[in-house]
Design a protein around this motif. Structure first.
Motif, short mmCIF file in Angstrom:
data_model
loop_
_atom_site.label_atom_id
_atom_site.label_comp_id
_atom_site.label_asym_id
_atom_site.label_seq_id
_atom_site.Cartn_x
_atom_site.Cartn_y
_atom_site.Cartn_z
N GLU A 6 9.08 -0.73 7.24
CA GLU A 6 8.15 -0.34 8.30
C GLU A 6 7.05 -1.37 8.48
O GLU A 6 6.41 -1.81 7.52
CB GLU A 6 7.55 1.04 8.01
N SER A 7 6.81 -1.75 9.74
CA SER A 7 5.78 -2.74 10.06
C SER A 7 4.48 -2.11 10.53
O SER A 7 3.43 -2.75 10.48
CB SER A 7 6.30 -3.69 11.15
N ALA A 8 4.54 -0.88 10.99
CA ALA A 8 3.35 -0.22 11.52
C ALA A 8 2.59 0.52 10.42
O ALA A 8 3.14 0.83 9.37
CB ALA A 8 3.73 0.76 12.63
N ASN A 100 13.57 3.15 8.14
CA ASN A 100 14.13 1.95 8.75
C ASN A 100 15.35 1.46 7.99
O ASN A 100 16.15 0.68 8.52
CB ASN A 100 13.09 0.83 8.78
N GLY A 122 6.99 0.85 14.11
CA GLY A 122 7.03 -0.40 14.86
C GLY A 122 8.29 -0.56 15.70
O GLY A 122 8.27 -1.24 16.72
N ASP A 123 9.38 0.06 15.27
CA ASP A 123 10.66 -0.08 15.97
C ASP A 123 11.33 1.28 16.10
O ASP A 123 12.26 1.61 15.36
CB ASP A 123 11.57 -1.06 15.20
N ARG A 172 -2.41 1.73 18.80
CA ARG A 172 -1.74 0.48 19.19
C ARG A 172 -2.09 -0.65 18.21
O ARG A 172 -1.25 -1.50 17.92
CB ARG A 172 -2.10 0.12 20.62
N ASN A 174 -2.46 -0.27 15.16
CA ASN A 174 -1.63 0.01 13.99
C ASN A 174 -0.15 -0.27 14.23
O ASN A 174 0.65 -0.15 13.30
CB ASN A 174 -1.81 1.47 13.56
N GLY A 175 0.22 -0.61 15.46
CA GLY A 175 1.61 -0.93 15.77
C GLY A 175 2.43 0.21 16.30
O GLY A 175 3.66 0.11 16.42
N GLY A 176 1.78 1.33 16.67
CA GLY A 176 2.50 2.49 17.18
C GLY A 176 2.43 2.61 18.69
O GLY A 176 1.89 1.76 19.38
N GLU A 177 2.98 3.72 19.20
CA GLU A 177 3.01 4.01 20.63
C GLU A 177 2.53 5.45 20.84
O GLU A 177 3.30 6.40 20.70
CB GLU A 177 4.42 3.83 21.19
#
Length: 272
Positions: A6-8, A100, A122-123, A172, A174-177
């Motif tokens: 996880e990247s976020a 992931n 992140g993905d 955002r 933090n890398g989220g949506e």
């Protein structure tokens, strides 16, 4: 199997105020759209199970089956296991892991679901594809995600609009949506699902008890949770800004006409 991690960063964190809020969630009030599709002998994976209240509830729908709750933050699993023990639920286990890169073989589960998780990763397309990998042919991948951009409340206090705007910036960063709900079905199709069935439900807090609970949660979360820490550390807000937001949530909660709706999109994805 995937090897990515996880990247976020999880925006809410696991402050006590957050965990109390998440512990309110049950199978009935959070994943009702999935429940009619469950069968007694199913093997199920709950991604991002947190304190496990939904997971424990789902176990009762599969008395001859089994459910596994997976959570990246292993520290919260102590509470999840305690919840299961307190209710005498035995067809359940909780494991630490990153969705992931699931450690399960292809086609392991009948159902894989997540609740309010994809907005924080992140993905999300990649995670849905990984969920698809570990579900059996004919099985179901399900998800439910809020959309912060369309929360609606009354009275319309300026401080709560400030909260909404700040939450968007922090999530955002933090890398989220934060507006994941409106994109959920499209993410599923990008992940390779052909049969994606959509719905939308909402939480609505209008009773004195519910309003007080939600208000008090964000009075504390606005200044003490990971949301607050991230906002200050990355220059998105000052402590005074956060105190103003906390005060606005308190003011909202004390209004006799207070009301809030929190819509979430839902998907049922059938693996062909």
């Amino acid at each position: 199997m995937a090897t990515k991690s996880e990247s976020a960063t999880y925006t809410h964190g696991h402050h006590a105020s957050v965990v109390r809020s998440h512990s309110w969630r049950t199978a009935q009030n959070s994943i009702a759209f999935l429940l009619p599709h469950l069968k007694p002998d199913m093997k199920i994976l709950d991604i991002g199970c947190g304190p496990g209240t939904i997971t424990v509830d789902v176990a009762s729908y599969v008395p001859q089956g089994h459910i596994t709750g997976l959570e990246r933050a292993g520290s919260i699993l102590t509470q999840a296991r305690a919840n299961a023990d307190a209710k005498g639920v035995t067809n359940i286990d909780f494991v630490e892991g990153d969705a992931n890169a699931l450690s399960y073989a292809d086609g392991t589960f009948d159902v894989v679901f997540c609740h309010q998780v994809l907005q924080h990763v992140g993905d999300p397309v990649g995670m849905l594809a990984e969920m698809k990998r570990v579900v059996k042919r004919g099985g179901i991948v399900a998800a439910r995600e809020a959309d912060y951009g369309v929360f609606v409340w009354y009275p319309e206090l300026p401080g709560l609009k400030d909260w909404q705007d700040m939450y968007d910036r922090v999530a955002r960063r933090n890398g989220g949506e934060p507006n994941a709900g409106r994109m959920l079905h499209a993410w599923a199709r990008k992940a390779g699902f052909g049969d994606v069935r959509c719905s939308c439900t909402m939480w609505c807090y209008a009773s004195e008890e519910d309003v007080k609970w939600w208000s008090e949660s964000w009075v504390e979360r606005a200044v003490a949770s990971s949301f607050a820490t991230t906002a200050v550390e990355h220059g998105l807000a000052t402590k005074e800004d956060l105190e103003g937001i906390s005060k606005a949530w308190r003011e909202w909660g004390e209004d006799q006409d207070a009301w809030i709706s929190i819509p979430s999109a839902e998907i049922l994805c059938f693996k062909e």
